[in-house]
Design an enzyme around this catalytic site. Structure first.
Site, PDB file in Angstrom:
ATOM      1  CG  ASP A 109     -10.050   9.564 -23.358  1.00 32.62           C
ATOM      2  OD1 ASP A 109      -8.951   8.792 -23.588  1.00 32.62           O
ATOM      3  OD2 ASP A 109     -11.029   8.967 -22.882  1.00 32.62           O
TER       4      ASP A 109
ATOM      5  CB  THR B 225      -6.355   3.033 -20.953  1.00 38.94           C
ATOM      6  OG1 THR B 225      -6.366   2.984 -22.565  1.00 38.94           O
ATOM      7  CG2 THR B 225      -7.551   3.332 -20.431  1.00 38.94           C
TER       8      THR B 225
ATOM      9  NE  ARG C 188      -7.751  -3.454 -18.892  1.00 39.25           N
ATOM     10  CZ  ARG C 188      -8.946  -4.082 -19.581  1.00 39.25           C
ATOM     11  NH1 ARG C 188      -8.724  -5.395 -20.129  1.00 39.25           N
ATOM     12  NH2 ARG C 188     -10.238  -3.746 -19.221  1.00 39.25           N
TER      13      ARG C 188
ATOM     14  CD  GLU D  96      -3.573   4.172   1.079  1.00 35.72           C
ATOM     15  OE1 GLU D  96      -2.628   3.580   1.214  1.00 35.72           O
ATOM     16  OE2 GLU D  96      -4.490   3.541   1.198  1.00 35.72           O
TER      17      GLU D  96
ATOM     18  CE  LYS E 247      -9.166   1.325 -24.537  1.00 31.29           C
ATOM     19  NZ  LYS E 247      -9.127   2.235 -23.304  1.00 31.29           N
TER      20      LYS E 247
ATOM     21  CE1 TYR F  49      -4.319   0.048  -0.133  1.00 33.76           C
ATOM     22  CE2 TYR F  49      -4.324  -1.814   1.199  1.00 33.76           C
ATOM     23  CZ  TYR F  49      -4.992  -1.085   0.112  1.00 33.76           C
ATOM     24  OH  TYR F  49      -6.301  -1.265   0.187  1.00 33.76           O
TER      25      TYR F  49
HETATM   26  N1  DSN Z   1     -14.054  -0.383 -23.698  1.00 33.63           N
HETATM   27  C1  DSN Z   1     -12.863   0.516 -24.380  1.00 33.63           C
HETATM   28  C2  DSN Z   1     -13.183   0.297 -25.619  1.00 33.63           C
HETATM   29  O1  DSN Z   1     -13.186  -0.901 -26.164  1.00 33.63           O
HETATM   30  O2  DSN Z   1     -12.971   1.125 -26.575  1.00 33.63           O
HETATM   31  C3  DSN Z   1     -12.916   2.044 -24.148  1.00 33.63           C
HETATM   32  O3  DSN Z   1     -12.786   2.027 -22.465  1.00 33.63           O
END
Ligand code: DSN
Length: 418
Positions: A197, A223, A232, A53, A226, A51
């Site tokens: 984003d 994120t 993740r 914080e 991707k 942990y």
């Molecule tokens: N769930 C993602 C997507 O498939 O684009 C976006 O957060």
């Protein structure tokens, strides 16, 4: 995974089956990828036990000698890779990252303006079913009905009419490159902050295959799993003047302790993303998407915007007489995994829409190039032309598995010949 096998054979077997699925199928969900074994090892490391914080040098618990170093490294690598002034690597994922930005700058009821969900935006950009649309006054802009492209005059007019505090650019199902300079101008004209984003195309930005929003935006969220090919998780990058507001919004605003195992893996992924081989990877993602797009267009498929400039394709199947859901399920049975998706101005409901969305980040990670994209397009065409044909699905699934065995996916090399 001997310990797992011994302690929990049910979970062990499900993981083994998922490994086989990921090894043997052509995975084209535009938001998915394969992480390297190095990223996977960091994700599964003992940092999950800790942990912490707070932020580096200012934690609420002791024992942070190594946590501080991994978080500092992740931040340093993100700053260098993206040229960001300030980086927060603690958001658990993209939705909390966006929520933290709203908490940093908005009061409940304030106005935000983002791309409409059915036009390619994200739930957290103001959809009425998301906290972003329930706690804030969310307005949206649409794509041009004729071209399927962003219409900057329409966005400007909408912004002038609703005067948002935050203008949001970025998308989950749009295959063109936004004009970030134009978004900046519009934000300035109405006194809004500009949030980009870039979750879907962050890997392309890192690899130089897509313009960066960093010089234009006040805040950029992404994120990390991707096209960026990390674990993740998520990051928020912003101008220095917003650093304190962003950090306070992430912790203690909406989160508790950061997931340090994820932070370690983000650092590894950022190191990988700063290599020349990642530049080639990013360029190949786009080349693969363009090849698949032209293959499908030649076969009479209607691509929203008429093509692609990034990693994804959005296909309106109306002229093929098949719904997105029927096509997606038939393709899954044939070993090609994608998702059904609304298309702009869709007359069908989101749970059974007119289109499918697919992306090339994951297949490019396993080494597919133009030749395999042409073959994939031919299989997609055959299945969509005859979606009830189970024999055809089984036949193509076997061919897909054979092809995949020649292109071992990162982390699954040991399964490529099974
Ligand atoms: N769930 C993602 C997507 O498939 O684009 C976006 O957060």
């Amino acid at each position: 995974m001997e310990n797992l096998q011994q302690n929990d054979v049910e979970i062990y077997e499900l993981i083994r089956l998922e490994e086989l699925r990921q090894a043997q199928k052509i995975r084209m969900i535009a938001s998915e990828n394969y992480v390297s074994s190095a990223v996977m090892e960091a994700t599964g490391s003992i940092f999950t036990n800790k942990y912490s914080e707070g932020y580096s040098g200012k934690r609420y618990y002791e024992g942070q000698q190594y946590v501080d170093q991994i978080e500092d490294l992740a931040i340093k690598r993100a700053k260098e890779l993206f040229g960001a002034e300030h980086v927060n690597v603690q958001p658990y994922s993209g939705s909390p990252a966006n929520l933290a930005v709203y908490l940093a700058f908005l009061k409940p009821g304030d106005t935000i303006l983002g791309m409409a969900l059915p036009h390619g935006g994200h739930l957290t950009h103001g959809s009425k079913v998301s906290i972003s649309g329930k706690y804030f006054h969310a307005e949206s802009y649409s794509l041009d009905q004729g071209t399927g492209n962003l219409d900057y005059e329409a966005i400007r007019n909408k912004a002038k009419a609703c005067m948002p505090k935050i203008l949001i650019a970025g998308h989950s199902a749009y295959s063109r490159i936004p004009d970030f300079q134009e978004f900046r101008k519009i934000a300035d004209e109405v006194g809004a902050l500009l949030l980009v984003d870039m979750a879907h195309f962050a890997g392309l930005v890192a690899g130089g295959a897509h313009p960066s929003p960093i010089p234009f935006a006040d805040v950029v969220t992404t994120t990390t799993h991707k096209s960026l090919r990390g674990p993740r998780g998520a990051m928020i990058m912003c101008k220095k003047e917003h650093a304190q507001a962003i950090d306070k919004a992430v912790f203690p605003g909406i989160q508790g302790g950061p997931h340090n195992n994820t932070t370690a893996a983000i650092a590894v992924a950022l190191k990988e993303a700063s290599t020349d081989s990642f530049k080639n990877y990013a360029a190949q993602i786009v080349a693969n998407a363009k090849t698949l797009a032209s293959t499908l267009i030649d076969k009479g498929f209607h691509l929203v915007t008429g093509g692609t400039e990034n990693h994804l394709l959005l296909i309106d199947l109306t002229n093929k007489g098949v719904t997105g859901k029927v096509a997606a399920k038939a393709l899954d049975a044939a070993g090609i995994v994608l998702n059904y998706n609304s298309v702009p101005f869709d007359t069908r409901k989101p749970f059974d829409p007119s289109g499918v969305r697919l992306g090339t980040s994951a297949v490019t990670s396993r080494g597919f190039s133009e030749k395999e994209m042409v073959q994939t397009g031919e299989w997609i065409n055959a299945i969509v032309a005859d979606p009830e044909n189970i024999n055809l699905q089984q036949d193509i699934a076997a061919q897909v598995a054979t092809l995949c065995s020649k292109f071992p996916a990162p982390g699954l090399e040991h399964l490529s010949n099974k």
